[in-house]
Structure formats: structure tokens, C-alpha cells
Design an enzyme around this catalytic site. Structure first.
Site, PDB file in Angstrom:
ATOM      1  N   LYS A   1      45.357 -27.070 -22.218  1.00 29.18           N
ATOM      2  CA  LYS A   1      44.118 -27.532 -22.850  1.00 29.18           C
ATOM      3  C   LYS A   1      43.279 -28.503 -22.016  1.00 29.18           C
ATOM      4  CE  LYS A   1      44.152 -25.193 -26.479  1.00 29.18           C
ATOM      5  NZ  LYS A   1      43.856 -23.985 -25.731  1.00 29.18           N
TER       6      LYS A   1
ATOM      7  N   TYR B   1      45.578 -21.687 -29.185  1.00 26.23           N
ATOM      8  CA  TYR B   1      45.782 -21.378 -27.759  1.00 26.23           C
ATOM      9  C   TYR B   1      44.510 -20.799 -27.134  1.00 26.23           C
ATOM     10  CZ  TYR B   1      48.248 -20.120 -23.486  1.00 26.23           C
ATOM     11  OH  TYR B   1      48.651 -20.051 -22.176  1.00 26.23           O
TER      12      TYR B   1
ATOM     13  N   TYR C   1      56.547 -18.746 -21.797  1.00 21.81           N
ATOM     14  CA  TYR C   1      56.928 -20.125 -22.109  1.00 21.81           C
ATOM     15  C   TYR C   1      58.364 -20.071 -22.629  1.00 21.81           C
ATOM     16  CZ  TYR C   1      51.951 -21.539 -22.023  1.00 21.81           C
ATOM     17  OH  TYR C   1      50.649 -21.805 -21.655  1.00 21.81           O
TER      18      TYR C   1
ATOM     19  N   PRO D   1      50.422 -30.490 -20.309  1.00 20.59           N
ATOM     20  CA  PRO D   1      49.875 -29.170 -19.953  1.00 20.59           C
ATOM     21  C   PRO D   1      50.418 -27.998 -20.779  1.00 20.59           C
ATOM     22  CG  PRO D   1      51.395 -29.957 -18.259  1.00 20.59           C
ATOM     23  CD  PRO D   1      51.226 -31.075 -19.222  1.00 20.59           C
TER      24      PRO D   1
ATOM     25  N   HIS E   1      43.971 -12.172 -20.129  1.00 21.64           N
ATOM     26  CA  HIS E   1      45.302 -12.054 -20.736  1.00 21.64           C
ATOM     27  C   HIS E   1      45.172 -11.937 -22.253  1.00 21.64           C
ATOM     28  CE1 HIS E   1      48.355 -13.442 -17.491  1.00 21.64           C
ATOM     29  NE2 HIS E   1      47.452 -12.617 -17.017  1.00 21.64           N
TER      30      HIS E   1
HETATM   31  P1  RFL Z   1      39.566 -34.622 -12.561  1.00 12.54           P
HETATM   32  O1  RFL Z   1      39.836 -33.213 -12.230  1.00 12.54           O
HETATM   33  O2  RFL Z   1      40.693 -35.587 -12.486  1.00 12.54           O
HETATM   34  O3  RFL Z   1      38.371 -35.096 -11.648  1.00 12.54           O
HETATM   35  C1  RFL Z   1      38.004 -36.441 -11.568  1.00 12.54           C
HETATM   36  C2  RFL Z   1      37.295 -36.680 -10.252  1.00 12.54           C
HETATM   37  O4  RFL Z   1      36.866 -38.037 -10.218  1.00 12.54           O
HETATM   38  C3  RFL Z   1      37.159 -38.600  -8.957  1.00 12.54           C
HETATM   39  N1  RFL Z   1      37.335 -40.058  -9.104  1.00 12.54           N
HETATM   40  C4  RFL Z   1      36.448 -40.963  -8.688  1.00 12.54           C
HETATM   41  N2  RFL Z   1      35.262 -40.831  -8.114  1.00 12.54           N
HETATM   42  C5  RFL Z   1      34.591 -41.963  -7.827  1.00 12.54           C
HETATM   43  N3  RFL Z   1      35.080 -43.210  -8.063  1.00 12.54           N
HETATM   44  C6  RFL Z   1      36.271 -43.378  -8.655  1.00 12.54           C
HETATM   45  N4  RFL Z   1      36.747 -44.606  -8.902  1.00 12.54           N
HETATM   46  C7  RFL Z   1      37.015 -42.217  -8.983  1.00 12.54           C
HETATM   47  N5  RFL Z   1      38.210 -42.027  -9.580  1.00 12.54           N
HETATM   48  C8  RFL Z   1      38.396 -40.709  -9.618  1.00 12.54           C
HETATM   49  C9  RFL Z   1      38.425 -37.902  -8.493  1.00 12.54           C
HETATM   50  O5  RFL Z   1      38.528 -37.917  -7.080  1.00 12.54           O
HETATM   51  C10 RFL Z   1      38.198 -36.487  -9.055  1.00 12.54           C
HETATM   52  O6  RFL Z   1      37.585 -35.649  -8.105  1.00 12.54           O
HETATM   53  O7  RFL Z   1      38.991 -34.750 -14.055  1.00 12.54           O
HETATM   54  P2  RFL Z   1      38.044 -33.745 -14.884  1.00 12.54           P
HETATM   55  O8  RFL Z   1      36.896 -33.288 -14.071  1.00 12.54           O
HETATM   56  O9  RFL Z   1      37.803 -34.395 -16.198  1.00 12.54           O
HETATM   57  O10 RFL Z   1      38.947 -32.428 -15.086  1.00 12.54           O
HETATM   58  C11 RFL Z   1      40.068 -32.445 -15.909  1.00 12.54           C
HETATM   59  C12 RFL Z   1      41.115 -31.484 -15.368  1.00 12.54           C
HETATM   60  O11 RFL Z   1      41.284 -31.688 -13.984  1.00 12.54           O
HETATM   61  C13 RFL Z   1      42.438 -31.680 -16.080  1.00 12.54           C
HETATM   62  O12 RFL Z   1      42.259 -31.792 -17.477  1.00 12.54           O
HETATM   63  C14 RFL Z   1      43.414 -30.539 -15.864  1.00 12.54           C
HETATM   64  O13 RFL Z   1      43.685 -30.285 -14.513  1.00 12.54           O
HETATM   65  C15 RFL Z   1      44.721 -30.910 -16.566  1.00 12.54           C
HETATM   66  N6  RFL Z   1      45.759 -29.996 -16.199  1.00 12.54           N
HETATM   67  C16 RFL Z   1      45.778 -28.786 -16.793  1.00 12.54           C
HETATM   68  N7  RFL Z   1      44.807 -28.447 -17.681  1.00 12.54           N
HETATM   69  C17 RFL Z   1      44.788 -27.223 -18.241  1.00 12.54           C
HETATM   70  O14 RFL Z   1      43.871 -26.912 -19.016  1.00 12.54           O
HETATM   71  N8  RFL Z   1      45.781 -26.304 -17.946  1.00 12.54           N
HETATM   72  C18 RFL Z   1      46.765 -26.595 -17.058  1.00 12.54           C
HETATM   73  O15 RFL Z   1      47.565 -25.733 -16.790  1.00 12.54           O
HETATM   74  C19 RFL Z   1      46.805 -27.877 -16.439  1.00 12.54           C
HETATM   75  N9  RFL Z   1      47.743 -28.181 -15.529  1.00 12.54           N
HETATM   76  C20 RFL Z   1      46.713 -30.355 -15.245  1.00 12.54           C
HETATM   77  C21 RFL Z   1      47.707 -29.410 -14.909  1.00 12.54           C
HETATM   78  C22 RFL Z   1      46.686 -31.599 -14.621  1.00 12.54           C
HETATM   79  C23 RFL Z   1      47.624 -31.940 -13.667  1.00 12.54           C
HETATM   80  N10 RFL Z   1      47.562 -33.270 -13.087  1.00 12.54           N
HETATM   81  C24 RFL Z   1      48.243 -33.715 -11.976  1.00 12.54           C
HETATM   82  C25 RFL Z   1      46.711 -34.261 -13.661  1.00 12.54           C
HETATM   83  C26 RFL Z   1      48.649 -29.710 -13.955  1.00 12.54           C
HETATM   84  C27 RFL Z   1      48.617 -30.960 -13.312  1.00 12.54           C
HETATM   85  C28 RFL Z   1      49.666 -31.196 -12.269  1.00 12.54           C
HETATM   86  C1  PHB Z   2      49.226 -22.924 -14.928  1.00 12.51           C
HETATM   87  O1  PHB Z   2      49.070 -21.740 -14.596  1.00 12.51           O
HETATM   88  O2  PHB Z   2      49.174 -23.841 -14.113  1.00 12.51           O
HETATM   89  C2  PHB Z   2      49.489 -23.242 -16.349  1.00 12.51           C
HETATM   90  C3  PHB Z   2      49.393 -22.242 -17.302  1.00 12.51           C
HETATM   91  C4  PHB Z   2      49.643 -22.527 -18.630  1.00 12.51           C
HETATM   92  C5  PHB Z   2      49.965 -23.816 -19.005  1.00 12.51           C
HETATM   93  C6  PHB Z   2      50.049 -24.820 -18.061  1.00 12.51           C
HETATM   94  C7  PHB Z   2      49.809 -24.538 -16.716  1.00 12.51           C
HETATM   95  O3  PHB Z   2      50.224 -24.078 -20.312  1.00 12.51           O
END
Ligand code: RFL
Ligand code: PHB
Length: 390
Positions: free
Chosen positions: A297, A385, A201, A293, A72
Site C-alpha cells: 500500500k 488489496y 504470500y 509492505p 495480475h
Molecule cells: P520516498 O520514496 O521516500 O521519497 C522521498 C524523497 O525525498 C528525499 N528527501 C529529501 N529531499 C530533500 N531534503 C531532505 N531533507 C530530504 N529527505 C528526504 C529522498 O531523497 C527521496 O528521494 O517517499 P514518497 O515519494 O512519499 O514515496 C513513498 C514510497 O517510496 C513508499 O511508500 C514505498 O516504497 C513503500 N514500500 C512499498 N510500497 C508499496 O506500495 N509496495 C511495496 O511493495 C513496498 N515495498 C517499500 C517497500 C518501502 C521500502 N523502504 C525501504 C522504505 C520496500 C521497502 C524496502
Molecule cells: C514487491 O514486489 O516488492 C512487493 C509486492 C507485494 C508486496 C510487497 C512488496 O505486498
């Protein structure tokens, strides 16, 4: 069992670190309390910075991302019934982002780990990092009713915000910073073509909305919602109607709708724990910090932490130098705080806050007007970004 690096968590942080270590010949074991299927069922991030793409290549796991990810070159800010395009490539001298879901990235890393024959232990209960303040750390866990122990040189706490690693550090050794936002995001996934080929956005009096995607036939849409909203009260029809109201008419009128197959509410929070190293325990990714989110980042910050820690471990094992390990926390936190600032700023600019005064509202409008009329302001947005360098 003995390994060099015990990695707690099989999310993007743990898998990426594990894959880089394995390719460098540094033995590691990944432990996760969840099952592989559960981890792959989580829908999260969608936007990868170039640094994250580069790291996936370094981990020899980037082939499918290059084949199926969508580059993109820009995105839209929508407000006041209009669209304003942020030309990422033009404003940053050629940088872009890649749309590729976290689920796919996780899938690729798990597949490559399996092919490389590296060990992952899923459904490990009561994972506990032990003696990391000393010279001989180890991790214990329970599986099938038996307690196991893994001795190691280092522990990487890649276990997310609710993980055990950060909680194992004594309170006196850690400082935390937190901001909780008074709203959440209600998100859906649906197999309908995205309303626009780039992300939108939208700032609207009814609340923020985001049009994103996973592919040219799968849309990911979000709307700002209050924290006491109940998911079962949001039928697909209600979601589509609300999303349409928050978009400029030329988008709303041509939006394809259909049944959603995922719907969830995520709270928004900024959180940082300092430092990120406790002698032989290192915190990585969401275990150390959370961002709302809005700036996309979270996953990308996890990738930059992994990069710093991997380089430091390589230096330790190949050059017998601890200088990278000693500077890990400071280096990672310097980048983390800039992303925390950017995510907070973008969240503040794009959302409606329940307690917004007329003054705050005017400031938000001035901010958006400035952004869309000043190349310098748009450049600062674009530079953050696409991701600050690491
Ligand atoms: P994760 O992905 O949370 O993985 C952690 C892993 O550790 C395990 N765990 C354990 N294992 C053993 N013992 C324990 N006591 C444990 N406790 C937990 C879990 O089962 C899991 O498998 O962390 P990691 O690897 O640091 O990755 C980070 C990313 O997942 C996170 O920053 C992003 O997903 C955040 N996020 C977004 N980031 C973006 O860059 N762009 C986005 O659009 C975006 N959308 C989001 C998001 C996070 C969300 N949630 C719910 C937190 C949207 C959502 C809904
Ligand atoms: C997504 O595609 O899940 C998404 C994209 C951009 C954002 C947050 C989430 O800033």
C-alpha cells in the site's frame, strides 16, 4: 527564484505531483537531497493499484507502464502446505493490480519531467521549509557551497519518512501514531523466472515469505527475519534454502534460483502523522505515513495523497477556491487510516510474532481458514488489496 509550488522530494510523490502540476500549467520546482542515480538505485514497491495507474496516465507518463507492466488478476495465500487463490477480478467486479517496479515508475516520471523542461534540483543540501505558517513561504537550500532561496505559494513535503518537512512542524501542532513490528523483511532481486505467474504470500511456522516479481524473468523474493539479522550472513544459498522451506512443496520444488543482485533488510512499521496540512505546507506520502509492505500500500497511498492535493491546487489556481486545500488533510487521512488498518491486519495474519501465544496462533489459523471458506471475507481482502477508490 520564485515558483508556485516548491516540492521537497523527488520520490514517487514529488515526481507525480510535479508532473500533474506541470501539465496543468502550474509552475513547480522539485528539490531532493539525493542524486538522481541514488534515487533510481533504491528498490522498493512493485504493485500498483488501478488508481495509481490512472494517475500515471493523467501525468502523461504511463506509456511504458502499460507496455511492460504485468496485469495480475489474483494472488495466492499459502499456508499449511496448500495454496488458496484470491481471485481479485472475480471478487471485485473486474479490478486487478499491475506489477511495475517503483524504480521504473520513478524513471518514467523523471524522464517525462526532463522532457517537459521542468526544474529538478538534485543534491540540494540543508533543504528547509520556511514561514509556511504565514502568507509568504519559501524554501532555502545549499548547493555548491551557495545558499539559495525559492519563494513560493505552497510547499509540498514529499520527502519521505526521514525528510525535513514533518520535522519542521512544531511538536504542539502535530500528533503521531506508531506501531513498530518485532521483525523485518529480507528481500532479494534475482534474474530468474518467478516461481509462479502470480504473487504468493506464505504463512509458515518458520516465518512469512513473499514471492513477487518485476518481470517474467526477474524475481523479487522476501522472507521475514529478525531485526538483529546481519545481511552479510545471508549468502544467496542460505536465502534460497530458507525461502524454499517456507513454501508449499509444489512451489519449492520448481523454484529457479541464481545469484541475487540486490539484498537488503527493511524494518516494518505503521506510522501516521496528523494533520497533513500546516497552512501552506502539505505532507504527502511517506512524509506523513508509513505502512508495513505486506498489503503493498505505501506507494499507492502516496498516489492517492497526490491526487487529493493536485485537485485542491487546481481548484485554488483555476477556480480561486480553497475548499479542496481546506479538506485535503481530512480526505487523505480517511483513506490513509483504512490502508493502515488493512496493512496491519494482513501483517498480523501472515507473520509469526516472537511472543505469539497458543491462543494467538489458533486465532491466526481461524482467520486464514475463514478467509479461504467465506466469499464475504475474501471479498473484503480483495477490495482492500486492489485499493479503495479515490
Ligand atoms: P520516498 O520514496 O521516500 O521519497 C522521498 C524523497 O525525498 C528525499 N528527501 C529529501 N529531499 C530533500 N531534503 C531532505 N531533507 C530530504 N529527505 C528526504 C529522498 O531523497 C527521496 O528521494 O517517499 P514518497 O515519494 O512519499 O514515496 C513513498 C514510497 O517510496 C513508499 O511508500 C514505498 O516504497 C513503500 N514500500 C512499498 N510500497 C508499496 O506500495 N509496495 C511495496 O511493495 C513496498 N515495498 C517499500 C517497500 C518501502 C521500502 N523502504 C525501504 C522504505 C520496500 C521497502 C524496502
Ligand atoms: C514487491 O514486489 O516488492 C512487493 C509486492 C507485494 C508486496 C510487497 C512488496 O505486498
Amino acid at each position: 527564484m520564485r515558483t508556485r509550488v516548491a516540492v521537497i522530494g523527488s520520490g514517487p510523490s514529488g515526481l507525480l505531483l510535479g508532473q500533474l502540476l506541470t501539465h496543468a500549467g502550474i509552475d513547480n520546482v522539485i528539490l531532493d537531497r539525493a542524486s538522481k542515480e541514488y534515487i533510481l538505485g533504491r528498490v522498493r514497491a512493485g504493485v500498483l493499484e488501478e488508481g495509481t495507474v490512472r494517475l500515471m496516465d493523467e501525468a502523461h507518463s504511463g506509456a511504458r507502464m502499460h507496455a511492460e507492466g504485468l496485469p495480475h488478476d489474483g494472488f495466492s495465500l499459502a499456508f499449511d502446505g496448500r495454496d488458496h487463490r484470491i481471485d481479485l477480478v472475480g471478487l471485485t467486479g473486474g479490478k486487478r493490480v499491475t506489477i511495475y517496479g517503483q524504480t521504473e515508475l520513478t524513471h518514467d516520471l523523471m524522464d517525462h519531467r526532463e522532457k517537459a523542461g521542468a526544474l529538478s534540483i538534485y543534491e540540494a543540501a540543508d533543504v528547509t521549509p520556511c514561514d509556511f505558517e504565514g502568507h509568504a513561504p519559501y524554501v532555502t537550500y545549499e548547493k555548491d557551497g551557495v545558499t539559495h532561496r525559492i519563494d513560493c505559494d505552497f510547499i509540498a513535503g514529499c520527502d519521505g519518512f526521514h525528510g525535513v518537512s514533518r520535522r519542521s512542524v512544531p511538536d504542539r501542532a502535530i500528533r503521531t501514531f506508531e506501531k513498530v513490528y518485532p521483525f523485518g523483511w529480507l528481500g532479494i532481486l534475482a534474474d530468474v523466472p518467478p516461481v509462479s505467474h502470480e504473487l504468493i504470500y506464505a504463512n509458515h511456522p518458520r516465518g512469512f515469505a513473499l514471492c513477487s516479481m518485476r518481470s517474467t524473468s526477474r524475481s523479487r523474493y522476501y522472507i521475514q527475519c529478525s531485526l538483529d539479522e546481519r545481511i552479510d550472513e545471508w549468502t544467496d544459498q542460505r536465502f534460497w534454502d530458507e525461502l524454499r522451506r517456507r513454501l508449499p512443496a509444489h512451489h519449492a520444488d520448481r523454484m529457479a534460483t541464481g545469484p541475487s543482485f540486490e539484498k537488503s533488510i527493511a524494518p516494518l512499521r505503521s506510522f501516521v502523522a496528523e494533520p497533513m496540512r500546516f497552512n501552506r505546507l502539505f505532507l504527502v506520502g511517506d512524509a506523513a505515513h508509513i505502512v508495513p509492505p505486506t498489503g503493498a500500500k505505501g506507494l499507492n497511498l502516496a498516489a492517492s495523497d497526490v491526487h487529493y492535493l493536485f485537485e485542491a491546487l487546481l481548484e485554488h489556481y483555476q477556480d480561486r477556491s480553497n475548499s479542496g486545500l481546506d479538506s485535503y488533510s481530512a480526505k487523505a487521512l480517511a483513506r490513509v487510516w483504512k490502508a493502515v488498518r488493512f496493512s496491519w491486519w494482513m501483517t498480523t495474519m501472515m507473520h509469526r510474532f516472537p511472543d505469539t501465544s497458543d491462543f494467538d496462533q489458533k486465532i491466526q489459523e481461524a482467520e486464514l481458514d475463514y478467509l479461504t471458506h467465506s466469499r464475504a471475507a475474501a471479498t473484503a481482502l480483495a477490495e482492500n488489496y486492489v485499493g479503495l477508490p479515490f
